[in-house]
Design an enzyme around this catalytic site. Sequence first.
Site, PDB file in Angstrom:
ATOM      1  N   ASP A   1      35.067 -15.902  46.642  1.00  0.00           N
ATOM      2  CA  ASP A   1      33.630 -16.031  46.415  1.00  0.00           C
ATOM      3  C   ASP A   1      32.982 -14.653  46.417  1.00  0.00           C
ATOM      4  O   ASP A   1      33.208 -13.856  47.332  1.00  0.00           O
ATOM      5  CB  ASP A   1      33.009 -16.921  47.494  1.00  0.00           C
ATOM      6  CG  ASP A   1      31.632 -17.429  47.075  1.00  0.00           C
ATOM      7  OD1 ASP A   1      31.369 -17.509  45.862  1.00  0.00           O
ATOM      8  OD2 ASP A   1      30.821 -17.748  47.962  1.00  0.00           O
ATOM      9  N   HIS A  60      19.441 -12.354  45.360  1.00  0.00           N
ATOM     10  CA  HIS A  60      19.886 -13.103  46.540  1.00  0.00           C
ATOM     11  C   HIS A  60      20.255 -12.150  47.674  1.00  0.00           C
ATOM     12  O   HIS A  60      19.820 -12.330  48.814  1.00  0.00           O
ATOM     13  CB  HIS A  60      21.093 -13.969  46.163  1.00  0.00           C
ATOM     14  CG  HIS A  60      21.760 -14.648  47.319  1.00  0.00           C
ATOM     15  ND1 HIS A  60      21.186 -15.710  47.982  1.00  0.00           N
ATOM     16  CD2 HIS A  60      22.942 -14.411  47.947  1.00  0.00           C
ATOM     17  CE1 HIS A  60      21.999 -16.100  48.962  1.00  0.00           C
ATOM     18  NE2 HIS A  60      23.059 -15.334  48.967  1.00  0.00           N
TER      19      HIS A  60
END
Length: 448
Positions: free
Chosen positions: A146, A153
């Site tokens: 990931d 963000h």
Amino acid sequence: MSLPSLTLNETHDPALRSWVESANAEGCPFPVQNLPYGVFRRAGSDEAFRAGVAIGSQILDLQAAQAAGAFSGFDDLARRAAHAAAEGATLNALMALDTAAWSALRLALSRVLRTGSAHQTELVACLVPQADAEHALPAAIGDYTDFYTSIHHATAVGKLFRPDNPLLPNYKWVPIGYHGRASSIGVSGQQFRRPLGQTKAPDAETPSFGPCKRLDYELEVGIFIGGGNALGEAVAIEEAETKVFGLSLLNDWSARDVQAWEYQPLGPFLSKSFASTISPWIVTLEALAPYRCAWTREAGDPQPLPYLDSPSLRETGAFDLQLEVLIQTRAMRDAGQAPQRLSLSNFRDSYWTVSQLVAHHTVNGCNLRPGDFLGSGTQSGPGPGEAGSLLELTGGGKQAIALAGGEKRIFLEDGDTIVMRAAARRDGLPLIGFGEAAGTVLPARSLP
Ligand code: MN
């Protein structure tokens, strides 16, 4: 080098229509120009899961189509790819081939599914309505990584912890990532229990154990690896997209209170590994070729190191892909209310893009294998309605979100369903949809 992921051909012709009438409807996510792959069977049956292609409201069963001889008139490459797609209960064998094989199968599928195909009669019997199907994971996922590619963000989350210095000094140089957990990835429709874990409130002396109180989602793009690279051999950025089979949606469910206590110094662990939900369909990079856009880096920012930069990256390295998150609480479901939108963002705003992630992941010699899966990281845009997690939408859990039915949310409650959608749109071109990644939170198991 002309990459199949960037090259337009007859399969992208916006004038193409399918003999599957529902595929021709305005705004249908699965027109004949899309042709995404998934794994399915008739819901509630004991049939074997098998590969299919979404077309309109239907799924073309690739095993049945292969058995009906739909691909026998095509070249070796297309027949080999169709054979790989039709074998087994995952797409791994197809993913293990190369871009030439994937392109050949796409061309064959486009030709047999378009209006006027000589194969219509035998293929009608190979269709299964999507409404009657259930899905399994499209691939056996070996390794899952990931990333953290949205600077919006990273900045918003960093601000919550370090108001004066939200971005760590490595962010603009290194695509940040961690090794995730493949075993708990599920397909849309996944339901999971609220995780239990260790948390520590800032004012508490010692941690406590119990159900997560700050359960969140993360809106991400999933990247399925095809082909792969030998251990010790890096993938150059110019060829990185030849190692990508396609894209999906990913909800990287996150237990924020568990994460806050556990993440230093090695990164997230149990706060992420209890569930992750992906969409059933993988949209190939070739299908997305008309929806690419320039990848840019502001002049005041560091330019990427040479191994993360290329002319084609600058020209068309990004994806113009709209991403949407919706919520449907249990009360909304009981009242027959449709899911309500929480955010809308776009993958083109990502600070790092797909080819850079593949080049970076392999630059040390790490081998990627067919079926491996990369998450893009939460995709938040620059605007206020573009945050891809509740952590950001609520300002770190401080401002509740008012829902249409009068309910409020800061973090997720039991019974909440989160739905993610994606669509590539361009004027004059058909919409390319991804289907949905939907997942539902169940109550925690009782404390041991
Ligand atoms: Mn994530």
